[in-house]
Enzyme design. Structure first.
Site, PDB file in Angstrom:
ATOM      1  CD  GLU A 182      -3.057  -0.886   2.232  1.00  0.00           C
ATOM      2  OE1 GLU A 182      -2.846  -0.161   3.211  1.00  0.00           O
ATOM      3  OE2 GLU A 182      -4.150  -1.443   2.010  1.00  0.00           O
ATOM      4  CD  GLU A 251      -4.062  -6.007   3.099  1.00  0.00           C
ATOM      5  OE1 GLU A 251      -4.777  -5.347   3.897  1.00  0.00           O
ATOM      6  OE2 GLU A 251      -2.838  -5.838   2.984  1.00  0.00           O
TER       7      GLU A 251
HETATM    8  C1  GAL Z   1      -4.081  -2.625   5.229  1.00  0.00           C
HETATM    9  C2  GAL Z   1      -2.647  -3.100   5.368  1.00  0.00           C
HETATM   10  C3  GAL Z   1      -2.580  -4.361   6.188  1.00  0.00           C
HETATM   11  C4  GAL Z   1      -3.393  -4.226   7.441  1.00  0.00           C
HETATM   12  C5  GAL Z   1      -4.810  -3.841   7.085  1.00  0.00           C
HETATM   13  C6  GAL Z   1      -5.709  -3.679   8.269  1.00  0.00           C
HETATM   14  O1  GAL Z   1      -4.129  -1.323   4.850  1.00  0.00           O
HETATM   15  O2  GAL Z   1      -2.094  -3.338   4.105  1.00  0.00           O
HETATM   16  O3  GAL Z   1      -1.245  -4.655   6.474  1.00  0.00           O
HETATM   17  O4  GAL Z   1      -2.806  -3.253   8.223  1.00  0.00           O
HETATM   18  O5  GAL Z   1      -4.800  -2.633   6.425  1.00  0.00           O
HETATM   19  O6  GAL Z   1      -5.774  -4.822   8.981  1.00  0.00           O
END
Ligand code: GAL
Length: 841
Positions: A182, A251
């Site tokens: 990110e 994610e």
């Molecule tokens: C995303 C990040 C992850 C984790 C997630 C929230 O933005 O890439 O590593 O922090 O948010 O759990």
């Protein structure tokens, strides 16, 4: 003499070998990854290896596979591996090769998100604290020290994986690797340096020659040969930055993380399923649950600051490794139904069209006559009936139906057929082997042994401890003379801090504590105090609760005291900020490693049969027996305040009984409809954010276990207990009106009179347990939720006996709503539901 054919043979063999390598490798086109020459639709599941223990890995991976995963995804945690420059650790929970092997042995692919910056609610976002102190280093932008260390670590990991022949290009199972994480937002904050760094990171990664594609998540300017991917609660609208790249979701958050002081967040299974079905319907081909198993932030690995030790995340597999039901099973059905569509999705032509104001169809037809459809109702309130290919379909609000043949509904995201399990923490007495033998060590308040340094004014906490410990002592003294208020008013001790917490002691007494929170690390403390004439001693124990884990220049975010004064004195305020302060890094007990058994510390502990309660800064040691059986174990710390705990030298983590506020956005029932945000569905308001702390079974010896607890504020250690985590109640709530036309498991179309599948209630207890009682059963129009079902106006009198007959003393049972036992329809106008609550033991 070699014949022409003889000469040709080695050439052909070489060509064949090359083709095999290419076929085993991974490429991609606009539609999907291509693995071994075939387009693939992949369900991926994040399991972070250091958030569980090696003994748990095979089962976690097996549960993911059983849940429909093709692939495991993990970050690589740099600061767990490179503990000092060039000094590596790959053992125990950090045995990355072993974890990768477990995944391989299970026959699953692996996505390795090397980062090495990861965020991930992990201490310092995964970057080593020592790196911050290498001169000239700024994290994640264009500077030599950072880039050279990042390249060094990335290369180290890639080389380890190559050595094991783990990359798909070598015949292994790693199909994708990620560089950075990110970065887009941070890139903008760094301007030209950010852009140059992003470009460098991508080419550094490509130059590693892994033979598998690299991804960058949330990176819309990812260069040509790197695939940019999406992270969000919903990614159906995401498009990669080039028509040559497939649509990948790295994610999908099936829940959310939690801060100490917050209630528990939940994301309803219906909404997770909705987001996944929408993504595949809209052309996505790799979807990863971040996280599928969240696990535990053991020791001091949690970041934030203020993230809880539990990283349960409301994930499909809970912190302790148990299936979270119905979420795990509802998603498993979804994965099955999507897999039925795989060929048409990957090789068909797609069309999308409207079925109503907020209803639409995504249809894929392939050359072999295959046709699949995803029918969506994105209205967040209204259920709808839509017409598709001249048939009518019920579409509940905010739901997607999956039709693997463009006709039969096998799945609807809002209709949960799977059972619910209610999991309890069942207390065990803390079986002390020698219950009268508590060992106690009380920290000295203030500087123990010699101070580390003396300085006028304050230092930055993190720059001083370098995160070798949470704790930093500050002590000073001042004299009180005739200016002490005599009017009966108390003077006030005022403390300002950048974060994260402080315990304040005056003349050896704990007089107050204060902390920041998940949204603001800084805080102030104002306490009325009583001073004595002459010399008064102030000792302040400043502490961190996990380091910042994300944001541009996050490594410069400091912590620690910024101002201390005493107001309300007769002649004004005593400002202690520029006083001479003595400093000591860490605690004496940490210095002597009191948490490790067999460190020759016996003479330091004093023996007590009944330890005194409410003592701040106290270490407790007790010998305990392992709880019986195989259920996962949580340490119930409800009687304690804040501190650290260890079993047999293994760091369980920070415990903190900090409560969330009682009006903290909790809802009695959670509406899955509409855009999710972590505040939508919280539970446990007014209760400690985290009461139980996971102690992996593999940390127990058969006998002679040592539990060590360091308590900062004061508690009652005799009330600490182990609890077994057990799924005790199982529930099912299934209706006749579920819109499935075909049974997903059997693809059975020959069903009820109106052409639908007769709904079935299915219940099963965990392995080794049986349904020992049926606490509730009603076929009719019952209402409520698991453990609080109620009969409605319509109730079949034989409900209980039909269910008992089918279920009692069995590990699992299935009851059709068309069961003969329910034969006589007592209320023909009612759409029937069968609700069951049973007990497993
Ligand atoms: C995303 C990040 C992850 C984790 C997630 C929230 O933005 O890439 O590593 O922090 O948010 O759990």
């Amino acid at each position: 003499m070699a014949t022409a054919a003889g000469r040709l043979l080695p050439l052909l063999q070489l060509l064949h070998a090359l083709l095999v390598v290419a076929a085993a490798g991974v490429t991609y086109d606009h539609r999907s990854l291509i693995i071994s020459g075939r387009r693939r639709l992949l369900i991926s599941t994040s399991i972070h290896y250091p958030r569980s223990v090696p003994a748990m890995w095979p089962k976690l991976v097996a549960e993911a596979k059983d849940g429909g995963a093709d692939c495991i995804e993990t970050y690589v945690f740099w600061n767990g591996h490179e503990t000092a420059p060039g000094k590596y650790y790959f053992e125990d929970r950090f045995d990355l090769v072993q974890f990768a092997r477990v995944v391989k042995d299970a026959g699953l692919f692996l996505i390795l998100r090397i980062g090495p910056f990861v965020a991930g609610e992990w201490n310092f976002g995964g970057l080593p604290v020592w790196l911050h102190y290498i001169p000239g280093t700024v994290f994640r932008t264009n500077n030599e020290p950072f880039k050279s260390h990042m390249k060094g670590f990335t290369t180290k990991i890639v080389d380890m994986m190559k050595k094991e022949r783990f990359f798909a290009s070598q015949g292994g199972h790693i199909i994708l690797a990620q560089i950075e994480n990110e970065y887009e937002g941070t890139e903008q904050a760094f301007g030209a340096g950010g852009k140059a760094y992003a470009t460098w990171a991508a080419s550094m990664a490509l130059a590693q020659n892994t033979g598998v594609p690299w991804i960058m998540c949330q990176q819309s300017d990812a260069p040509d040969h790197v695939i940019n991917t999406c992270n969000s609660f919903y990614c159906d609208q995401f498009m990669p930055n080039s028509p040559t790249k497939p649509k990948i979701w790295t994610e999908n958050w099936p829940g959310w993380f939690q801060n100490f002081g917050e209630a528990n967040p939940h994301r309803p299974a219906e909404d997770v399923a909705f987001s996944v079905a929408r993504f595949f319907g809209k052309g996505g081909t790799v979807q990863n649950y971040y996280v599928y198993h969240g696990g535990t932030n053991f020791g001091r690995t949690t970041g934030g600051p203020f993230i809880t030790t539990s990283y349960d995340y409301d994930a499909p597999i809970d912190e302790y490794g148990l299936r979270r039901l119905p979420k795990w099973a509802h998603l498993r059905e979804l994965h099955k139904s999507i897999k039925l569509c795989e060929h048409s999705l990957l090789y068909g032509n797609s069309t999308s069209f409207s079925l109503g104001p907020q209803q639409e169809a995504d249809v894929y037809t392939d050359h072999s006559g295959g046709c699949v459809a995803f029918l969506s109702n994105i209205d967040s309130e209204k259920d709808k009936v839509v017409t598709f290919r001249k048939r009518k379909y019920d579409l509940p609000a905010w739901s997607v139906s999956v039709l693997p043949d463009c006709e039969s509904v096998v799945y609807n995201t809002a209709k949960v057929r799977s059972q619910t399990s209610m999991v309890d923490m069942v207390p065990e007495t803390l079986q002390a082997s020698k219950p009268d033998q508590w060992s106690i060590f009380t920290e000295k308040i203030g500087i123990w042994d010699k101070n580390d340094f003396i300085q006028n004014g304050f230092v930055d906490h993190i720059n001083t401890t370098k995160d070798s410990t949470d704790y930093l002592w500050h002590t000073t003294s001042f004299n009180v003379d005739g200016s002490y208020p005599t009017s009966g008013k108390h003077p006030i001790l005022n403390i300002d801090s950048k974060g994260h917490g402080v315990h304040a002691f005056l003349n050896d007494m704990l007089i107050g504590s204060a902390f920041g929170n998940g949204s603001k690390s800084s805080f102030n403390l104002h306490i009325p105090i009583t001073l004595k004439m002459g010399k008064n001693e102030i000792a302040l124990l400043s502490m961190t609760v996990g380091l910042q884990n994300a944001g541009a220049r996050y490594e410069w975010v400091g912590a620690g005291l910024t101002s201390v004064n005493i107001s309300g004195m007769e002649n004004g305020t005593i400002d202690l900020s520029s006083n001479k302060w003595s400093y000591k890094i860490g605690l004496e007990g940490e210095h002597y490693s009191l948490f490790k058994p067999d460190q020759g510390n016996n003479q330091r502990w004093s023996q007590q049969s009944e330890p005194s309660k409410d003592q701040p800064l106290t270490w407790y040691k007790v010998h305990v027996d392992a709880p019986q059986g195989y259920d996962p174990i949580g340490l119930d710390m409800q009687s304690m305040g804040k501190g650290l705990a260890w079993l047999n030298g293994n760091a369980i983590g920070r415990y903190w009984l900090r409560t969330s506020s009682s009006d903290d956005r909790c809802t009695p029932s959670c509406n899955y409809r509409g855009q999710f945000s972590p505040d939508n569905c919280r539970t446990g308001c007014g209760k400690p954010s985290q009461r139980w702390y996971h102690v992996p079974r593999s940390w127990f010896h058969p006998s002679g276990n040592t539990l060590v607890v360091f308590e900062e504020q004061g508690g009652d250690p005799t009330k600490i207990t182990f609890s077994r985590r057990v799924a005790t109640s199982i529930c099912s709530f299934v209706s006749e009106n579920y819109p499935f036309i075909v049974d997903l498991e059997t693809w059975d179309k020959s069903v009820t009179d109106d052409g639908r599948v007769a709904s079935k209630a299915q219940l099963s207890c965990p392995k080794g347990k049986i349904i020992s009682s049926v606490n509730f059963a009603s076929f009719g129009d019952p209402s409520g939720t698991c453990r609080s079902y109620q009969q409605g106006r319509c109730h079949h009198p034989d409900s209980l006996s039909v269910v008992e007959e089918a279920c009692l003393n069995n590990n699992s049972c299935t009851i059709s709503l068309a069961d003969k036992g329910f034969g006589k329809d007592l209320c023909p106008d009612v759409i029937k539901t069968l609700a069951i609550e049973a007990h497993c033991s």
